[in-house]
Design a protein around this motif. Structure first.
Motif, PDB file in Angstrom:
ATOM      1  N   SER A   1      29.615  44.822  29.200  1.00 50.79           N
ATOM      2  CA  SER A   1      30.420  44.196  30.249  1.00 50.79           C
ATOM      3  C   SER A   1      31.267  43.066  29.693  1.00 50.79           C
ATOM      4  CB  SER A   1      29.505  43.671  31.357  1.00 50.79           C
ATOM      5  OG  SER A   1      30.246  42.982  32.345  1.00 50.79           O
ATOM      6  N   VAL A   2      30.675  42.232  28.834  1.00 51.29           N
ATOM      7  CA  VAL A   2      31.388  41.097  28.250  1.00 51.29           C
ATOM      8  C   VAL A   2      32.577  41.556  27.412  1.00 51.29           C
ATOM      9  CG1 VAL A   2      31.217  39.234  26.552  1.00 51.29           C
ATOM     10  CG2 VAL A   2      29.444  39.503  28.281  1.00 51.29           C
ATOM     11  N   VAL A   3      32.328  42.503  26.523  1.00 50.51           N
ATOM     12  CA  VAL A   3      33.390  42.989  25.639  1.00 50.51           C
ATOM     13  C   VAL A   3      34.509  43.645  26.441  1.00 50.51           C
ATOM     14  CG1 VAL A   3      33.951  44.635  23.813  1.00 50.51           C
ATOM     15  CG2 VAL A   3      31.877  43.249  23.648  1.00 50.51           C
TER      16      VAL A   3
ATOM     17  N   TYR B   1      43.335  44.956  39.053  1.00 53.16           N
ATOM     18  CA  TYR B   1      42.449  45.641  40.004  1.00 53.16           C
ATOM     19  C   TYR B   1      41.168  46.115  39.311  1.00 53.16           C
ATOM     20  CZ  TYR B   1      46.436  45.800  43.220  1.00 53.16           C
ATOM     21  OH  TYR B   1      47.476  45.464  44.059  1.00 53.16           O
ATOM     22  N   THR B   2      41.320  46.613  38.090  1.00 50.63           N
ATOM     23  CA  THR B   2      40.144  47.054  37.333  1.00 50.63           C
ATOM     24  C   THR B   2      39.207  45.889  37.061  1.00 50.63           C
ATOM     25  OG1 THR B   2      41.473  48.766  36.243  1.00 50.63           O
ATOM     26  CG2 THR B   2      39.370  48.206  35.228  1.00 50.63           C
TER      27      THR B   2
ATOM     28  N   ILE C   1      34.284  42.764  37.851  1.00 47.86           N
ATOM     29  CA  ILE C   1      33.659  41.489  38.227  1.00 47.86           C
ATOM     30  C   ILE C   1      32.732  41.683  39.423  1.00 47.86           C
ATOM     31  CG2 ILE C   1      34.128  39.197  39.191  1.00 47.86           C
ATOM     32  CD1 ILE C   1      36.691  39.192  37.435  1.00 47.86           C
ATOM     33  N   GLY C   2      33.162  42.505  40.376  1.00 51.16           N
ATOM     34  CA  GLY C   2      32.303  42.802  41.514  1.00 51.16           C
ATOM     35  C   GLY C   2      31.000  43.453  41.079  1.00 51.16           C
ATOM     36  N   LEU C   3      31.089  44.407  40.144  1.00 53.32           N
ATOM     37  CA  LEU C   3      29.898  45.059  39.612  1.00 53.32           C
ATOM     38  C   LEU C   3      29.026  44.049  38.878  1.00 53.32           C
ATOM     39  CD1 LEU C   3      28.289  47.631  39.005  1.00 53.32           C
ATOM     40  CD2 LEU C   3      29.767  47.997  37.022  1.00 53.32           C
ATOM     41  N   HIS C   4      29.663  43.159  38.117  1.00 49.70           N
ATOM     42  CA  HIS C   4      28.955  42.115  37.378  1.00 49.70           C
ATOM     43  C   HIS C   4      28.136  41.248  38.333  1.00 49.70           C
ATOM     44  CE1 HIS C   4      28.338  39.293  34.085  1.00 49.70           C
ATOM     45  NE2 HIS C   4      28.784  38.309  34.837  1.00 49.70           N
ATOM     46  N   ILE C   5      28.728  40.873  39.448  1.00 43.69           N
ATOM     47  CA  ILE C   5      28.043  40.037  40.429  1.00 43.69           C
ATOM     48  C   ILE C   5      26.886  40.792  41.073  1.00 43.69           C
ATOM     49  CG2 ILE C   5      28.313  38.857  42.654  1.00 43.69           C
ATOM     50  CD1 ILE C   5      31.185  38.193  41.785  1.00 43.69           C
TER      51      ILE C   5
END
Length: 222
Positions: free
Chosen positions: A108-110, A157-158, A163-167
Protein backbone atom coordinates in the motif's frame (compact mmCIF):
# COMPACT_ATOMS: atom_id res chain seq x y z
CA UNK A 1 -0.46 0.11 32.60
CA UNK A 2 3.16 0.78 33.56
CA UNK A 3 4.13 -2.69 32.41
CA UNK A 4 2.49 -2.09 29.04
CA UNK A 5 4.37 1.20 28.67
CA UNK A 6 7.66 -0.55 29.44
CA UNK A 7 7.00 -3.00 26.63
CA UNK A 8 6.59 -0.29 24.04
CA UNK A 9 9.30 0.11 21.41
CA UNK A 10 10.04 3.14 19.28
CA UNK A 11 9.23 2.15 15.70
CA UNK A 12 8.66 5.48 13.89
CA UNK A 13 11.09 8.37 13.89
CA UNK A 14 9.92 11.99 14.12
CA UNK A 15 10.55 12.83 10.44
CA UNK A 16 8.36 9.94 9.24
CA UNK A 17 5.56 10.94 11.59
CA UNK A 18 5.77 14.59 10.55
CA UNK A 19 5.81 13.52 6.89
CA UNK A 20 2.77 11.32 7.38
CA UNK A 21 0.54 13.97 8.93
CA UNK A 22 1.73 16.76 6.63
CA UNK A 23 0.93 14.49 3.68
CA UNK A 24 -2.55 13.85 5.07
CA UNK A 25 -3.16 17.61 5.31
CA UNK A 26 -1.63 18.42 1.92
CA UNK A 27 -3.54 15.70 0.07
CA UNK A 28 -6.80 16.59 1.82
CA UNK A 29 -6.41 20.23 0.75
CA UNK A 30 -5.47 19.15 -2.77
CA UNK A 31 -8.49 16.85 -3.05
CA UNK A 32 -10.85 19.46 -1.58
CA UNK A 33 -9.67 22.23 -3.88
CA UNK A 34 -9.83 19.92 -6.91
CA UNK A 35 -13.62 19.91 -6.68
CA UNK A 36 -13.91 23.70 -6.27
CA UNK A 37 -13.91 26.49 -8.85
CA UNK A 38 -10.32 27.38 -9.75
CA UNK A 39 -10.77 31.12 -10.32
CA UNK A 40 -10.40 32.10 -6.65
CA UNK A 41 -8.34 31.07 -3.64
CA UNK A 42 -8.93 27.38 -4.42
CA UNK A 43 -6.53 27.61 -7.35
CA UNK A 44 -3.73 28.71 -5.01
CA UNK A 45 -4.68 26.03 -2.48
CA UNK A 46 -4.56 23.35 -5.18
CA UNK A 47 -1.19 24.55 -6.49
CA UNK A 48 0.60 24.83 -3.16
CA UNK A 49 -0.97 21.67 -1.73
CA UNK A 50 0.17 19.77 -4.82
CA UNK A 51 3.68 21.14 -4.55
CA UNK A 52 3.72 20.16 -0.88
CA UNK A 53 2.70 16.62 -1.82
CA UNK A 54 5.47 16.50 -4.43
CA UNK A 55 8.14 17.69 -1.98
CA UNK A 56 6.96 15.33 0.75
CA UNK A 57 6.93 12.28 -1.53
CA UNK A 58 10.40 13.05 -2.94
CA UNK A 59 11.68 13.36 0.63
CA UNK A 60 10.02 10.06 1.61
CA UNK A 61 11.66 8.25 -1.30
CA UNK A 62 15.06 9.59 -0.24
CA UNK A 63 14.37 8.71 3.40
CA UNK A 64 13.52 5.22 2.23
CA UNK A 65 17.23 4.76 1.48
CA UNK A 66 18.97 6.76 4.23
CA UNK A 67 16.43 6.86 7.07
CA UNK A 68 15.61 4.71 10.07
CA UNK A 69 15.24 0.94 9.74
CA UNK A 70 11.44 1.10 9.61
CA UNK A 71 11.59 3.79 6.90
CA UNK A 72 13.95 1.93 4.57
CA UNK A 73 12.41 0.13 1.63
CA UNK A 74 14.97 -2.63 1.98
CA UNK A 75 13.59 -3.42 5.43
CA UNK A 76 9.84 -3.54 4.80
CA UNK A 77 9.30 -4.21 1.07
CA UNK A 78 9.02 -7.97 0.68
CA UNK A 79 8.77 -10.24 -2.35
CA UNK A 80 5.55 -11.82 -3.67
CA UNK A 81 6.08 -15.04 -1.71
CA UNK A 82 6.47 -13.32 1.66
CA UNK A 83 3.57 -10.98 0.94
CA UNK A 84 1.29 -13.86 -0.05
CA UNK A 85 2.28 -15.81 3.07
CA UNK A 86 1.47 -12.84 5.30
CA UNK A 87 -1.85 -12.21 3.55
CA UNK A 88 -3.05 -15.65 4.69
CA UNK A 89 -2.72 -14.61 8.33
CA UNK A 90 -3.33 -10.86 8.03
CA UNK A 91 -6.97 -11.08 9.07
CA UNK A 92 -6.63 -13.95 11.50
CA UNK A 93 -6.72 -13.92 15.29
CA UNK A 94 -3.04 -14.66 15.96
CA UNK A 95 -1.19 -12.02 18.04
CA UNK A 96 -0.02 -9.16 15.84
CA UNK A 97 3.74 -8.60 15.76
CA UNK A 98 5.30 -6.30 13.21
CA UNK A 99 8.04 -3.71 13.39
CA UNK A 100 6.85 -0.92 11.14
CA UNK A 101 4.96 -1.79 7.94
CA UNK A 102 3.80 -5.36 7.47
CA UNK A 103 4.15 -6.86 3.95
CA UNK A 104 0.63 -5.87 2.87
CA UNK A 105 1.09 -2.41 4.33
CA UNK A 106 4.32 -2.12 2.36
CA UNK A 107 2.45 -2.76 -0.90
CA UNK A 108 0.00 0.00 0.00
CA UNK A 109 2.79 2.43 0.92
CA UNK A 110 4.78 1.87 -2.27
CA UNK A 111 1.69 2.08 -4.46
CA UNK A 112 0.52 5.30 -2.81
CA UNK A 113 3.95 6.90 -3.10
CA UNK A 114 4.13 6.03 -6.80
CA UNK A 115 0.63 7.34 -7.50
CA UNK A 116 1.21 10.51 -5.48
CA UNK A 117 4.45 11.16 -7.35
CA UNK A 118 2.70 10.67 -10.71
CA UNK A 119 -0.29 12.79 -9.74
CA UNK A 120 1.73 15.67 -8.30
CA UNK A 121 4.18 15.56 -11.20
CA UNK A 122 1.45 15.62 -13.83
CA UNK A 123 -0.24 18.45 -11.96
CA UNK A 124 2.65 20.70 -12.94
CA UNK A 125 1.49 20.39 -16.57
CA UNK A 126 -2.27 20.28 -15.94
CA UNK A 127 -4.89 22.76 -17.10
CA UNK A 128 -8.66 23.14 -16.94
CA UNK A 129 -8.50 25.14 -20.20
CA UNK A 130 -10.20 28.04 -18.45
CA UNK A 131 -8.95 29.39 -15.13
CA UNK A 132 -6.14 27.14 -13.94
CA UNK A 133 -2.78 26.10 -15.35
CA UNK A 134 0.05 24.22 -13.71
CA UNK A 135 3.43 26.01 -13.57
CA UNK A 136 4.73 24.16 -16.64
CA UNK A 137 1.51 23.83 -18.64
CA UNK A 138 2.63 26.59 -20.99
CA UNK A 139 5.78 24.66 -21.89
CA UNK A 140 3.85 21.94 -23.73
CA UNK A 141 1.04 21.87 -26.27
CA UNK A 142 -2.51 22.44 -25.06
CA UNK A 143 -3.53 18.98 -26.35
CA UNK A 144 -0.79 17.24 -24.38
CA UNK A 145 -1.62 19.32 -21.31
CA UNK A 146 -5.26 18.25 -21.52
CA UNK A 147 -4.29 14.59 -21.91
CA UNK A 148 -1.98 14.78 -18.88
CA UNK A 149 -4.73 16.53 -16.94
CA UNK A 150 -7.08 13.62 -17.59
CA UNK A 151 -4.48 11.15 -16.28
CA UNK A 152 -3.90 13.48 -13.32
CA UNK A 153 -7.61 13.38 -12.49
CA UNK A 154 -7.98 9.61 -12.78
CA UNK A 155 -4.87 9.12 -10.67
CA UNK A 156 -6.55 11.28 -8.03
CA UNK A 157 -9.69 9.12 -8.06
CA UNK A 158 -7.53 6.00 -7.75
CA UNK A 159 -5.73 7.52 -4.78
CA UNK A 160 -9.02 8.36 -3.09
CA UNK A 161 -10.08 4.74 -3.46
CA UNK A 162 -6.77 3.44 -2.17
CA UNK A 163 -6.88 5.79 0.81
CA UNK A 164 -10.41 4.65 1.57
CA UNK A 165 -9.23 1.02 1.55
CA UNK A 166 -6.27 2.01 3.74
CA UNK A 167 -8.62 3.52 6.31
CA UNK A 168 -10.90 0.47 6.25
CA UNK A 169 -7.96 -1.86 6.94
CA UNK A 170 -6.79 0.34 9.83
CA UNK A 171 -10.34 0.27 11.22
CA UNK A 172 -10.46 -3.53 10.86
CA UNK A 173 -7.21 -3.96 12.76
CA UNK A 174 -8.45 -1.64 15.48
CA UNK A 175 -11.95 -3.08 15.89
CA UNK A 176 -11.36 -6.78 15.16
CA UNK A 177 -7.72 -7.48 15.97
CA UNK A 178 -7.51 -4.84 18.72
CA UNK A 179 -4.35 -3.32 17.23
CA UNK A 180 -4.10 0.46 17.16
CA UNK A 181 -2.10 1.37 14.05
CA UNK A 182 -2.77 5.11 14.35
CA UNK A 183 -1.31 5.85 17.77
CA UNK A 184 2.22 4.66 16.88
CA UNK A 185 2.21 7.17 14.02
CA UNK A 186 1.53 9.85 16.64
CA UNK A 187 3.74 8.75 19.51
CA UNK A 188 6.29 6.78 17.49
CA UNK A 189 5.97 3.80 19.83
CA UNK A 190 4.26 0.41 19.59
CA UNK A 191 3.77 -2.53 21.92
CA UNK A 192 3.43 -4.87 18.93
CA UNK A 193 6.98 -4.51 17.63
CA UNK A 194 8.81 -7.75 16.88
CA UNK A 195 12.28 -6.13 17.03
CA UNK A 196 13.89 -2.87 18.11
CA UNK A 197 14.77 -0.88 14.99
CA UNK A 198 17.66 1.54 14.67
CA UNK A 199 16.58 5.17 14.43
CA UNK A 200 18.26 7.75 12.18
CA UNK A 201 18.89 11.32 13.33
CA UNK A 202 15.71 13.39 13.37
CA UNK A 203 17.78 16.52 12.79
CA UNK A 204 19.18 15.00 9.60
CA UNK A 205 15.71 13.93 8.49
CA UNK A 206 14.10 17.32 9.01
CA UNK A 207 17.07 19.12 7.45
CA UNK A 208 16.72 16.90 4.39
CA UNK A 209 13.01 17.68 4.24
CA UNK A 210 13.66 21.43 4.31
CA UNK A 211 16.29 21.07 1.58
CA UNK A 212 13.98 19.03 -0.63
CA UNK A 213 11.16 21.56 -0.16
CA UNK A 214 13.54 24.38 -1.04
CA UNK A 215 14.71 22.58 -4.19
CA UNK A 216 11.13 21.96 -5.35
CA UNK A 217 10.24 25.61 -4.75
CA UNK A 218 13.32 26.78 -6.65
CA UNK A 219 12.63 24.36 -9.52
CA UNK A 220 9.07 25.58 -9.95
CA UNK A 221 9.38 29.27 -9.17
CA UNK A 222 13.10 29.98 -9.51
Amino acid sequence: MAEEQNQQVKVWDAPVRIFHWLLVIAFALSAYSAFQDKFDIHADIHLYAGLSVLALVIWRVLWGFVGSDTARFSQFVKGPKATAAYSKTAFGSAPYKSTGHNPLGAVSVVLMLLLLLVQAGLGLFATDAMFFEGPFAGDISSRLSEDLTEIHEWTGYTLLGLIGLHILVIAFYGLVRRVNLVMPMITGRSRHAATTPKMASWVFGLTLLILVAGCVWWWVFG
